[in-house]
Design a protein around this motif. Structure first.
Motif, PDB file in Angstrom:
ATOM      1  N   TYR A 110       3.164  -1.577 -12.669  1.00 33.89           N
ATOM      2  CA  TYR A 110       2.850  -2.944 -11.948  1.00 33.89           C
ATOM      3  C   TYR A 110       3.892  -3.976 -12.557  1.00 33.89           C
ATOM      4  O   TYR A 110       3.976  -4.248 -13.846  1.00 33.89           O
ATOM      5  CB  TYR A 110       1.503  -3.211 -12.159  1.00 33.89           C
ATOM      6  CG  TYR A 110       1.241  -4.709 -11.461  1.00 33.89           C
ATOM      7  CD1 TYR A 110       1.027  -4.840 -10.172  1.00 33.89           C
ATOM      8  CD2 TYR A 110       1.042  -6.013 -12.175  1.00 33.89           C
ATOM      9  CE1 TYR A 110       0.802  -6.226  -9.665  1.00 33.89           C
ATOM     10  CE2 TYR A 110       0.691  -7.176 -11.723  1.00 33.89           C
ATOM     11  CZ  TYR A 110       0.530  -7.103 -10.277  1.00 33.89           C
ATOM     12  OH  TYR A 110       0.217  -8.361  -9.723  1.00 33.89           O
TER      13      TYR A 110
ATOM     14  N   LYS B 227       1.753   9.795 -11.098  1.00 30.54           N
ATOM     15  CA  LYS B 227       0.632   9.461 -11.757  1.00 30.54           C
ATOM     16  C   LYS B 227       1.053   8.354 -12.814  1.00 30.54           C
ATOM     17  O   LYS B 227       0.766   8.527 -13.909  1.00 30.54           O
ATOM     18  CB  LYS B 227       0.177  10.743 -12.485  1.00 30.54           C
ATOM     19  CG  LYS B 227      -0.597  11.603 -11.417  1.00 30.54           C
ATOM     20  CD  LYS B 227      -1.340  12.941 -12.358  1.00 30.54           C
ATOM     21  CE  LYS B 227      -1.810  13.709 -11.239  1.00 30.54           C
ATOM     22  NZ  LYS B 227      -2.417  14.922 -12.046  1.00 30.54           N
ATOM     23  N   GLN B 228       1.943   7.394 -12.326  1.00 30.34           N
ATOM     24  CA  GLN B 228       2.403   6.234 -13.112  1.00 30.34           C
ATOM     25  C   GLN B 228       1.635   5.085 -12.632  1.00 30.34           C
ATOM     26  O   GLN B 228       1.726   4.830 -11.287  1.00 30.34           O
ATOM     27  CB  GLN B 228       4.009   6.203 -13.105  1.00 30.34           C
ATOM     28  CG  GLN B 228       4.571   7.402 -13.889  1.00 30.34           C
ATOM     29  CD  GLN B 228       6.207   7.388 -13.722  1.00 30.34           C
ATOM     30  OE1 GLN B 228       6.480   6.599 -13.212  1.00 30.34           O
ATOM     31  NE2 GLN B 228       6.652   8.313 -14.500  1.00 30.34           N
ATOM     32  N   ILE B 229       1.676   3.897 -13.426  1.00 33.64           N
ATOM     33  CA  ILE B 229       1.295   2.953 -13.043  1.00 33.64           C
ATOM     34  C   ILE B 229       2.278   1.799 -13.552  1.00 33.64           C
ATOM     35  O   ILE B 229       2.593   1.513 -14.548  1.00 33.64           O
ATOM     36  CB  ILE B 229      -0.180   2.333 -13.515  1.00 33.64           C
ATOM     37  CG1 ILE B 229      -1.330   3.395 -13.294  1.00 33.64           C
ATOM     38  CG2 ILE B 229      -0.390   0.885 -13.371  1.00 33.64           C
ATOM     39  CD1 ILE B 229      -2.451   2.852 -13.771  1.00 33.64           C
TER      40      ILE B 229
ATOM     41  N   ASP C  21       5.199   6.293  -7.597  1.00 32.78           N
ATOM     42  CA  ASP C  21       4.434   6.319  -8.965  1.00 32.78           C
ATOM     43  C   ASP C  21       2.965   6.915  -8.604  1.00 32.78           C
ATOM     44  O   ASP C  21       2.533   7.312  -9.845  1.00 32.78           O
ATOM     45  CB  ASP C  21       4.093   4.649  -8.980  1.00 32.78           C
ATOM     46  CG  ASP C  21       5.238   3.907  -9.421  1.00 32.78           C
ATOM     47  OD1 ASP C  21       6.249   4.333  -9.893  1.00 32.78           O
ATOM     48  OD2 ASP C  21       5.268   2.692  -9.437  1.00 32.78           O
ATOM     49  N   ARG C  22       2.553   7.015  -7.654  1.00 28.62           N
ATOM     50  CA  ARG C  22       1.271   7.513  -7.482  1.00 28.62           C
ATOM     51  C   ARG C  22       1.400   9.083  -7.635  1.00 28.62           C
ATOM     52  O   ARG C  22       0.598   9.753  -7.973  1.00 28.62           O
ATOM     53  CB  ARG C  22       0.588   7.435  -6.085  1.00 28.62           C
ATOM     54  CG  ARG C  22      -0.780   8.184  -5.773  1.00 28.62           C
ATOM     55  CD  ARG C  22      -1.747   7.842  -6.708  1.00 28.62           C
ATOM     56  NE  ARG C  22      -1.928   6.299  -6.475  1.00 28.62           N
ATOM     57  CZ  ARG C  22      -3.135   5.996  -5.695  1.00 28.62           C
ATOM     58  NH1 ARG C  22      -3.874   6.837  -5.117  1.00 28.62           N
ATOM     59  NH2 ARG C  22      -3.417   4.735  -5.827  1.00 28.62           N
TER      60      ARG C  22
ATOM     61  N   LYS D 179       5.388   2.583  -4.574  1.00 26.71           N
ATOM     62  CA  LYS D 179       4.005   2.632  -4.973  1.00 26.71           C
ATOM     63  C   LYS D 179       3.661   4.243  -4.850  1.00 26.71           C
ATOM     64  O   LYS D 179       2.890   4.848  -5.631  1.00 26.71           O
ATOM     65  CB  LYS D 179       3.332   1.708  -4.288  1.00 26.71           C
ATOM     66  CG  LYS D 179       3.214   0.307  -4.661  1.00 26.71           C
ATOM     67  CD  LYS D 179       2.400  -0.370  -3.809  1.00 26.71           C
ATOM     68  CE  LYS D 179       2.416  -1.731  -4.533  1.00 26.71           C
ATOM     69  NZ  LYS D 179       1.749  -1.964  -5.727  1.00 26.71           N
ATOM     70  N   LEU D 180       4.288   4.773  -3.832  1.00 30.53           N
ATOM     71  CA  LEU D 180       3.695   6.330  -3.275  1.00 30.53           C
ATOM     72  C   LEU D 180       4.387   6.909  -4.467  1.00 30.53           C
ATOM     73  O   LEU D 180       3.880   8.128  -5.145  1.00 30.53           O
ATOM     74  CB  LEU D 180       4.385   6.662  -2.093  1.00 30.53           C
ATOM     75  CG  LEU D 180       4.061   8.023  -1.559  1.00 30.53           C
ATOM     76  CD1 LEU D 180       2.622   8.284  -1.522  1.00 30.53           C
ATOM     77  CD2 LEU D 180       4.785   8.394  -0.269  1.00 30.53           C
TER      78      LEU D 180
ATOM     79  N   THR E  42       0.855  -1.221  -0.198  1.00 28.88           N
ATOM     80  CA  THR E  42       0.010  -0.077   0.175  1.00 28.88           C
ATOM     81  C   THR E  42       0.858   1.085   0.142  1.00 28.88           C
ATOM     82  O   THR E  42       1.974   1.217   0.127  1.00 28.88           O
ATOM     83  CB  THR E  42      -0.914   0.106   1.271  1.00 28.88           C
ATOM     84  OG1 THR E  42      -0.176   0.300   2.597  1.00 28.88           O
ATOM     85  CG2 THR E  42      -1.641  -1.285   1.355  1.00 28.88           C
ATOM     86  N   ILE E  43       0.301   2.210  -0.347  1.00 27.76           N
ATOM     87  CA  ILE E  43       1.047   3.423  -0.313  1.00 27.76           C
ATOM     88  C   ILE E  43       1.196   4.329   1.097  1.00 27.76           C
ATOM     89  O   ILE E  43       1.854   5.255   1.127  1.00 27.76           O
ATOM     90  CB  ILE E  43       0.404   4.610  -1.484  1.00 27.76           C
ATOM     91  CG1 ILE E  43      -1.018   4.898  -1.194  1.00 27.76           C
ATOM     92  CG2 ILE E  43       0.509   4.074  -2.853  1.00 27.76           C
ATOM     93  CD1 ILE E  43      -1.651   5.878  -1.926  1.00 27.76           C
TER      94      ILE E  43
END
Length: 215
Positions: free
Chosen positions: A169, A165-167, A161-162, A158-159, A92-93
């Motif tokens: 995975y 604004k990138q995904i 990337d958020r 993950k944070l 999780t972020i």
């Protein structure tokens, strides 16, 4: 060649994650200090209740029949939830505060247990800690520290990337992350086995030799 690659990967991991290890260790030591001060400054009535419980345990342990399976289950209950929380938090972020809290909690339990043993048994508490508390924690604590760092790295990723604004995975990275946690669990099983088959005998020996606890 494979061994060299493994060594290189480990070296790179520690170099890249050194500051995360420092943060995790600081949280662990913070928890230990909190555990020490909790014993020193706890209410007299609470302290006496704990001492009475410890006295009864000390009197009965030398004649108790140790159920190794029950001890292993108890060890799993005490440590597996922490490992699972770290694994989930890393996905999780918002997991980083949870991860640091887990490190503090583990440090608190270790600091409280060791300090209370010294406080209750005096110099005899040294043997109690060395044989009954420290050995399995030499396995548990490094495992949880490594798990904390791995979880923080993934949570940070993950944070990031958020924010950007990138995904991004990566199925392979998730698999490697989960497999590494499984390996950590396998290492912790050594601690579970020690706690189940060696610690009770060591504590029984200490209790028999001590005779009674002197405050």
């Amino acid at each position: 060649m494979r061994r060299l690659n493994t060594g290189s990967n480990l070296s790179r991991h520690f170099q890249e994650s050194m500051w995360l290890y420092i943060v995790s260790l600081l949280c662990l030591f913070t928890g230990i200090v909190l555990g020490i001060y909790t014993v020193r400054y706890m209410d007299d009535l609470q302290r006496q209740d704990l001492i009475s419980y410890f006295l009864d345990f000390n009197k009965n342990i030398s004649t108790m029949e140790v159920k190794n399976t029950a001890v292993i289950i108890e060890s799993l209950k005490n440590n597996l939830p922490m490992l699972l929380v770290l694994w989930v938090a890393g996905l999780t972020i918002i997991g980083i505060p949870i991860i640091l809290i887990v490190d503090i909690v583990k440090g608190f339990f270790f600091g409280f247990a060791t300090t209370f043993a010294f406080y209750s048994m005096g110099y005899k508490g040294t043997w109690f800690v060395l044989l009954g508390v420290l050995p399995q924690n030499i396995i548990y604590i490094p495992c949880l520290i490594v798990a904390s760092v791995l979880a923080m790295r993934l949570s940070f990723s993950k944070l990031k990337d958020r924010v950007n604004k990138q995904i991004n995975y990566n199925k392979n990275y998730f698999l490697d992350y989960s497999v590494t946690f499984f390996i950590i669990l396998l290492v912790m099983i050594l601690g579970f086995l020690y706690e189940a088959y060696v610690t009770p005998r060591a504590i029984q020996t200490i209790a028999t030799a001590a005779g009674s606890v002197i405050f």
